[in-house]
Design a protein around this motif. Structure first.
Motif: not given
Length: 211
Positions: A37-40, A82-88, A94-99, A107-110
């Motif tokens: 769980g990368y959220g932590q 470019s780490r995709e883990a930032a998005v993970y 629990g986020f579905r959107c970043v404004i 980052f945006a593509s990932n």
């Protein structure tokens, strides 16, 4: 991926610019499997003080953050590596959107490829949203179909590339984007083959013997 139509849930204000991927998930945590769980690990070094204790006033430690689905930040969110883990880390939290007014390109593509909506607003609208939320998570609605964001009496528009919008609305990845044209691709292949029959492989009747 789960499609996104309307996100109607609390949003977290993060009034910071240039939040890079190294901040979103420090490199030392990337040796861990995602199954933990990368959220932590999300914004770990901002969420904790020098002794490792939770920073009491940091927004992700707020008692109402558990239901938050949207993060509101300032410009250049997700810059850096470019780490995709930032998005993970964002998705697992629990986020579905970043404004934000702008995002790191990779980052945006990932984000889109992992079901996270990067909603681009103007600098002025970002500040207005942050002001409306104040210092605590507040109810905010993101409507991907109309590309509007609402909080209280405030309503603003956001931008997302049409292709990315289609992917998120349908919960599609890049393969699904190709599959939507499956019938057109099949017809093209059939027409191409009928016009060029000499390109088709035929079984050979020649038998080659070896001594």
């Amino acid at each position: 991926m789960e499609p996104i139509k309307i996100i109607d849930a609390p949003a977290c204000p993060l009034p910071l610019a240039n939040v890079d991927t190294d901040q979103l998930i420090p490199a030392r945590f990337m040796k861990e499997p995602r199954s933990v769980g990368y959220g932590q690990f999300l914004l770990h070094d901002l969420r904790h003080d020098g002794s490792g204790r939770p920073a009491e006033r940091f927004i992700l430690n707020h008692p109402q953050v558990a239901e938050a689905k949207t993060l509101v930040a300032r410009r250049n969110f997700g810059a850096g590596s470019s780490r995709e883990a930032a998005v993970y880390a964002l998705v697992d939290f629990g986020f579905r959107c970043v404004i934000a007014p702008s995002f790191g390109d990779i980052f945006a593509s990932n984000a889109v490829n992992n079901g996270l909506l990067p909603a681009t607003v103007s600098e002025a609208d970002a500040e207005a949203l942050l002001a409306a939320l104040g210092d605590a998570p507040g109810l905010l609605q993101v409507d991907l179909e109309t590309q509007r964001i609402g909080v209280g009496d405030l309503s603003v528009t956001f931008f997302i590339a049409p292709t990315w919008r289609t992917k998120l609305l349908n919960g599609w990845d890049d393969i699904d984007m190709t599959r939507q044209h499956a019938e057109t691709i099949r017809r093209f292949a059939d027409d191409y083959a009928s016009q060029r029959p000499w390109l088709q492989a035929t079984p050979s009747t020649e038998i080659i013997t070896r001594s």
